[in-house]
Design an enzyme around this catalytic site. Structure first.
Site, PDB file in Angstrom:
ATOM      1  N   LYS A  78       0.850  -1.192   0.000  1.00 50.59           N
ATOM      2  CA  LYS A  78       0.000   0.000   0.000  1.00 50.59           C
ATOM      3  C   LYS A  78       0.884   1.241   0.000  1.00 50.59           C
ATOM      4  CE  LYS A  78      -3.887   1.893   2.716  1.00 50.59           C
ATOM      5  NZ  LYS A  78      -4.728   1.650   3.923  1.00 50.59           N
ATOM      6  N   SER A 152      -9.466   1.596   3.157  1.00 52.32           N
ATOM      7  CA  SER A 152      -8.676   2.413   2.255  1.00 52.32           C
ATOM      8  C   SER A 152      -7.673   1.596   1.452  1.00 52.32           C
ATOM      9  CB  SER A 152      -7.920   3.486   3.066  1.00 52.32           C
ATOM     10  OG  SER A 152      -7.011   2.890   3.993  1.00 52.32           O
ATOM     11  N   SER A 176      -9.756  -0.739   7.289  1.00 54.09           N
ATOM     12  CA  SER A 176      -9.175  -0.679   5.948  1.00 54.09           C
ATOM     13  C   SER A 176      -8.507  -1.969   5.504  1.00 54.09           C
ATOM     14  CB  SER A 176      -8.159   0.468   5.865  1.00 54.09           C
ATOM     15  OG  SER A 176      -8.795   1.711   6.042  1.00 54.09           O
TER      16      SER A 176
END
Length: 599
Positions: A78, A152, A176
């Site tokens: 990420k 996210s 997330s």
């Protein structure tokens, strides 16, 4: 080259073992096959960047293949997590910088042989559960392009669900690392806070963040977390595992579920939940409704109170450039300036009170089970109600880190409209392995395809022997149902299996013991003796041993299959007036013989 899509860690290992010297060629070709216009990616490696990672691995592989358990496995990171020499953007180009060092977790995974192939899209500054708040574009659901991927950690979940990497790192503050897993039919392991170092990670809420792991199987997610985790003195919020939690859940676990469910009129989500409950009952679990009020109250605190100021601190000077930020993210993060220090302290006191209530509520149960998300929305719907629908997604996730809980998002029966619908198991801190052990069995039970790859579940798996537990063989009064078994269960020890020793032991009924106890002794001429194996938390083993009276003690026993475990042994001096009961093959058989003699 044949498609590498949908490979588990085991499949990647097997592929590279056939021709380890070709690992660079394999991964460069795999990289070339990826779509550089796929907005799940923010940054993809260059062939040279792959080569730079692979060359030192080959030397280590030639010397000791066992030292590289993730050799050649491509993974994604990420883009709020640093990879040395690569840009980190947190999905905000104006914030971008080139990382000088790998994040600690990334460095550990590289050292184990894994290769970073790209960095993934996210809701800007990890603020959102939707996957739409990014200047790089909204990441679509892996099963239906009209729907959200969840966020996210949207890009990480997407590339794993489509089988483009062996695993991916995300982060999880409010869900997330779980919501995207639920929306894409993959595993999302949200570790206990402090297990995986946050060094080299752009924080969202530093007190409530943790790195997370996405994988196609629980076994893979667990292996990655074990390698990436561990105490890190450079992270002020890192903490060592106290080794007090059970190794697995009970054989017939008791699960808490919310007494009143909320699906926001999403009937397919509600039906999928009911199917999941039916599968849980088939697994042997019992389900117990609980009052969910404190969980909801704590969940509301993450965005509707002073806790949002943590995000304000994390974003810092970028708030002075609203034109460079997603407008929804900016409005949420900027609201942290509206709270005083007094309000922040009051919020912390409330968090502690609600967390204590939650811990007490969960104490009688093995875990809490909830829908990973109570509903899903299309990309167009999210544009109409971006804050409201985001809040809905966090109904069963937002409280978890605030209450210092571990969580594991698992694939579950699909919705009738063909979209995934996951469940999440939640338990106290450091119960990660126990949740994972259940998750392995759950995936084997459901036999769902892996992510969106259409690949079948691999053969039945199991977690490796835990380093945080001692496997102990008991032979007498500590057996299940026997008078001293409580000395194990009260220390979170869990039953593993019944088995037999090697044929080099003799069993004796000791004289003048209360309760009655046997003595096990190694001998030149013996027989297999029935024992039970239990996994006891490492930190509780010493106090257990301290309760063992002479002439008994703990040594190392050899089992019939060649394994060696800790187990009860007896001082030879105590055997002179003991009764040799080896011919009965075990303590239960001896007791049954004595009982039948009195009938």
């Amino acid at each position: 080259m044949a498609s590498m899509t949908g490979y588990t860690l085991c499949a990647w290992r097997q592929h590279h073992q056939q021709n380890a010297e070709a690992v660079a060629t394999t991964l460069v070709e795999h990289l070339a096959a990826l779509d550089r216009h796929d907005n799940a990616w923010i940054y993809l490696a260059t062939p040279a960047q792959l080569q730079a990672q692979i060359e030192p691995l080959l030397a280590s592989w030639r010397e000791n293949p066992a030292s590289l358990p993730l050799f050649g496995v491509p993974f994604a990171v990420k883009d709020n997590i640093d990879v040395a020499g690569w840009p980190t953007t947190a999905a905000c180009p104006a914030f971008a910088y080139t990382a000088e060092n790998d994040a600690v977790a990334v460095a550990k995974l590289k050292a184990a042989g894994a290769v970073v192939i790209g960095k993934t899209n996210l809701d800007q500054f990890a603020t959102g559960l939707v996957g739409t708040r990014s200047p790089y574009g909204a990441v679509s659901n892996a099963f239906h392009p009209d729907y959200v991927s969840g966020g996210s950690s949207s890009g990480s979940a997407s590339v794993v669900a489509r089988g483009l990497v062996g695993f991916a790192l995300g982060t999880d503050t409010a869900g997330s690392g779980r919501v995207p897993a639920g929306f894409n039919n993959i595993v999302g392991l949200k570790p206990t806070k402090g297990w995986l170092s946050a060094s080299g990670v752009v924080p969202a809420c530093r007190l409530n963040d943790t790195l997370s792991v996405f994988a196609l199987t629980v076994e893979d997610a667990w292996q990655v977390a074990e390698i990436a985790g561990g105490y890190d003195a450079t992270d002020a919020y890192s903490r060592p595992n106290p080794a007090l939690a059970p190794a697995t859940l009970a054989q017939q676990p008791r699960f808490a579920i919310p007494a009143q469910m909320e699906f926001f009129d999403d009937k397919p989500a509600e039906k999928a939940w009911e199917q999941a409950l039916a599968q849980l009952r088939l697994s042997g679990a019992s389900l117990h409704p609980i009052d969910f009020t404190p969980f909801h109250q704590l969940a509301e605190q993450l965005y509707a109170g002073p806790w949002v100021a943590e995000r304000t601190v994390a974003v810092g000077a970028m708030l002075q450039q609203p034109e460079q930020m997603d407008p929804v993210v900016h409005s949420i993060v900027a609201s942290g300036n509206d709270y005083s220090a007094v309000e922040a302290f009051k919020a912390e006191y409330l968090r502690a009170e609600l967390s204590r209530q939650i811990q007490q509520t969960l104490a009688p149960f093995d875990a809490l089970v909830v829908p990973t998300a109570p509903t899903i929305h299309t990309l167009q719907e999210m544009k109409q109600q971006p804050v409201r629908f985001n809040s809905q997604f966090g109904t069963y996730t937002n409280f978890t880190n605030l209450a210092d809980l571990a969580a594991l998002a698992l694939p579950a029966p699909f919705r009738e409209d063909g979209l995934p619908a996951g469940i999440t198991l939640i338990a106290p801190a450091w119960h990660d392995r126990a949740l994972a052990a259940f998750g392995v069995g759950w995936q084997a039970q459901l036999q769902l395809p892996l992510g969106a790859t259409r690949q079948p579940q691999p053969n039945a798996a199991s977690l490796p022997l835990s380093t945080q537990h001692v496997r102990l063989a008991v032979v007498g009064a500590h057996l299940t149902g026997m008078p001293l078994n409580h000395q194990l269960t009260q220390r979170q020890a869990v039953w593993v299996e019944e088995t037999r020793t090697a044929a080099c032991y003799r069993l004796y009924a000791l004289a003048n013991t209360q309760p009655a106890k046997p003595g096990l002794a190694k001998a030149q001429s013996g027989a297999p003796i029935t024992v039970e194996l239990w996994d006891i938390p490492l930190a509780r083993f010493g106090e257990f041993v301290a309760e063992i009276p002479a002439p008994l003690g703990i040594g190392t026993l050899e089992l019939a299959d060649g394994r060696r475990v800790k187990g009860f042994i007896c001082e030879p001096a105590a055997l002179s007036d003991a009764t040799d009961i080896t011919e009965f093959g075990g303590w239960r058989n001896w007791l049954a013989r004595k009982e039948s003699a009195h009938v």
